[in-house]
Write a protein that holds these residues in place. Sequence first.
Motif: not given
Length: 334
Positions: A121-124, A133-134, A143-145, A244-247
Motif C-alpha cells: 500500500a505504501l509504495v503503490n 509518479s511526478e 509510473y506503473e507501480g 515499472s517505468m514505461i516511455s
Amino acid sequence: MNYVKKLLSGAAVAAATFTSPAWAADYTMIMAHTLSDKEHPIYQAFLELKSLIEERSEGRIEVLDQGGGALGGDREIMEATLFGDIQFGPMSTSGATQFIPELSVFDIPYVMPSDSEARRALVNDGALAEAISEALDKKGLRYEGIMNGGFRNLTTADTEVHTPADIAEAGLRIRVQENPVHVKIWSDLGAAPTPISFPELYGALQQGVVDGQENPYGHILSQRFYEVQGYLTNTNHIFLANISMISKDWYESLPEDLQKVVDDSFKDATDFQWELQAQLEESQRAQLSEHMTIVDLSEEEMQQFREQTEGVADLVRERAGDEIVDILMTEVGQ
C-alpha cells in the motif's frame, strides 16, 4: 549506431527469424531487464504482463521480452528507456537513482514496513506513489507501480557475519550497485564496496573479485549465487523495490483504449507478483538453507546494523530532496 541500438537491431532480427506471430501488431513494447530465471516471481509477473497486454489488446500490442541483460545492465536499459528505444525498462529503484535521484528514498536502511500488505500500500498507493509518479513524469516516464523483490540480505563466501565488526575485521569486498548511497551503507558497515553490473556478478563472486553481495532470496536463488557463497546473513537492510517505468511518449502514442489495457494489465500483473512473492518466501529460504549457512541476527546484533547506518538518511536527503523523504517518513509513521 550505439551499443543499445545495435542490440535492439539484433533482437528484432532474432524475433523475425525465430517467431511467427499470429497477428501483425500495431505497437511493440520492448521489455528489457536483467533477470534470467523465468521462475523468479518478478519474471513470472513480466510474463503475466506480456500475456495480459497481448490478449487484452487483441494482438494490437506485441510485448518483446528481452531478459537476462540481453540489452545491457541497468544503466544501458535506463538510458534506452529514457531515449524511447525501449518502451518498458523495469529494474530495482537502486539501479535508477543516477537518473532519477528521488528514487534514492528507497535506499534508506531499515525504514520500510516488514508487513507485506502495508509495504504494498505504501509504495503503490497514496502520497509516496504520487511523488514517485511526478518524479518520473519529469523525465518522460510513466509510473506503473512497484513489484516486491523482497529485502536485501548479505551473502559471503567464507565469513560468517553477525555484526558490522565481523565485516570490518575480515575486510570484506561487497558488490554493490553503481549507487553512492549503497556505497556509503557498506562503507559505514566497514566493507570495501565494489560496484559491479548485475549480469557480471556471478563471475565476480566465482573468481574472488568480491567476497560477497547483497540481494533478496529470489535473486540469490535465480542467479545461483549459493554455488559461490557459503553464508547468508538476514540483514534485511533495504527493500528491493522493482519499479515499472514505461516511455511516456510511447504510452501517449497509444489510443485511449490501449492506454487502459496497459494500465490495467500493469496493475493486475503487479498484484499477481506481490501475492506470488508472499507465497514463495518461506520456500525460498528453505531452498537456500540446503546450500548455505543462514544466520538470523539477534535484536541486539540487528540494532548494531541500524545504528551504524543511521547517517545514510542524510545523504539520501541530499540526493532525493527533503520533500519525498518527509513523505516516506510520514507515511511510515502513519
